[in-house]
Design an enzyme around this catalytic site. Structure first.
Site, PDB file in Angstrom:
ATOM      1  N   HIS A  16      -2.759  -1.377  -3.202  1.00 29.45           N
ATOM      2  CA  HIS A  16      -3.945  -0.553  -2.969  1.00 29.45           C
ATOM      3  C   HIS A  16      -3.888   0.619  -3.944  1.00 29.45           C
ATOM      4  O   HIS A  16      -2.868   1.307  -4.049  1.00 29.45           O
ATOM      5  CB  HIS A  16      -3.960  -0.022  -1.540  1.00 29.45           C
ATOM      6  CG  HIS A  16      -4.170  -1.096  -0.529  1.00 29.45           C
ATOM      7  ND1 HIS A  16      -4.002  -0.879   0.814  1.00 29.45           N
ATOM      8  CD2 HIS A  16      -4.544  -2.403  -0.656  1.00 29.45           C
ATOM      9  CE1 HIS A  16      -4.268  -2.003   1.474  1.00 29.45           C
ATOM     10  NE2 HIS A  16      -4.588  -2.933   0.606  1.00 29.45           N
ATOM     11  N   SER A  20       0.856  -1.172   0.000  1.00 32.00           N
ATOM     12  CA  SER A  20       0.000   0.000   0.000  1.00 32.00           C
ATOM     13  C   SER A  20       0.900   1.232   0.000  1.00 32.00           C
ATOM     14  O   SER A  20       1.885   1.273  -0.730  1.00 32.00           O
ATOM     15  CB  SER A  20      -0.937  -0.054   1.211  1.00 32.00           C
ATOM     16  OG  SER A  20      -1.913   0.963   1.133  1.00 32.00           O
ATOM     17  N   ASP A  36      -3.998  -4.985   6.067  1.00 25.94           N
ATOM     18  CA  ASP A  36      -4.227  -5.869   4.926  1.00 25.94           C
ATOM     19  C   ASP A  36      -2.957  -6.681   4.648  1.00 25.94           C
ATOM     20  O   ASP A  36      -1.853  -6.151   4.708  1.00 25.94           O
ATOM     21  CB  ASP A  36      -4.608  -5.037   3.692  1.00 25.94           C
ATOM     22  CG  ASP A  36      -5.283  -5.857   2.609  1.00 25.94           C
ATOM     23  OD1 ASP A  36      -5.699  -6.997   2.881  1.00 25.94           O
ATOM     24  OD2 ASP A  36      -5.394  -5.348   1.482  1.00 25.94           O
TER      25      ASP A  36
END
Length: 194
Positions: free
Chosen positions: A43, A16, A136
């Site tokens: 992401h 991310s 995540d």
């Protein structure tokens, strides 16, 4: 469970915030990888166009292929999870795209892709979790380890956003902790890992 002896089929890289810089260090330094399919799950904003794919195409010696629903995964290729879709792996060697609810506020979700790869590829899966600002990827790493795959996490002190790798380290036991400079050797030598 036996780790992935007999060669790695699939390398997943998830990240991310702060992970694009790592990819831009690692991808140009990798040789052409003919026996491994690389799948990148970052992401992204749902409005993102194909800028990430264009950047990786320019930087990677391994061809970057368009990620389409039901496309077969080919060794010697790089695939990028498209914006606003979860990327799933089917047992027949194909990718599928899913627009179900966000997971960890994200679509694509690293957990969704990692867990799907673990179910489809088992101990032929290796995953690297990079920089990011949420949790995540942790559940996905757990699934890959449970299937006998190999897991690696970016050393938090080398990450622009340390939360994601630190969370993974505190909730799993990765096989490897790597800084960006170590990731190239790790990837090049995947076939020797067991």
């Amino acid at each position: 469970m036996e780790k992935n002896k007999g060669g790695i089929k699939l390398l997943l890289i998830g990240g991310s915030a702060g992970s694009l810089d790592v990819l831009m260090q690692v991808m140009p330094a990798l040789p052409l990888l003919e026996t491994i399919a690389i799948v990148i799950v970052l992401h992204r904003k749902s409005s993102d166009d194909s800028m990430l794919e264009a950047l990786l195409t320019a930087k990677s010696k391994t061809p970057v292929r368009e990620t389409e629903d039901k496309a077969p995964i080919q060794p010697g290729s790089v695939y990028v999870a498209p914006a606003d879709y979860h990327l799933l792996f089917e047992t027949d060697g194909r990718l599928s795209l899913d627009d179900s609810e966000k997971v960890n506020y994200s679509r694509p979700s690293i957990d969704v892709s990692f867990e799907s790869a673990a179910a489809a590829y088992g101990n032929k899966t290796t995953a690297i979790l990079l920089s990011g600002a949420n949790n995540d990827g942790t559940n996905g790493l757990t699934a890959i380890q449970g299937a006998g795959g190999i897991t690696a996490v970016q050393k938090p002190e080398s990450a622009e956003m340390a939360f994601m790798p630190a969370h993974a380290i505190s909730h799993t036991t990765p096989d490897y902790l790597l800084d960006p400079a170590e990731m190239v050797d790790f990837i090049v030598n995947l076939d020797q890992l067991s």
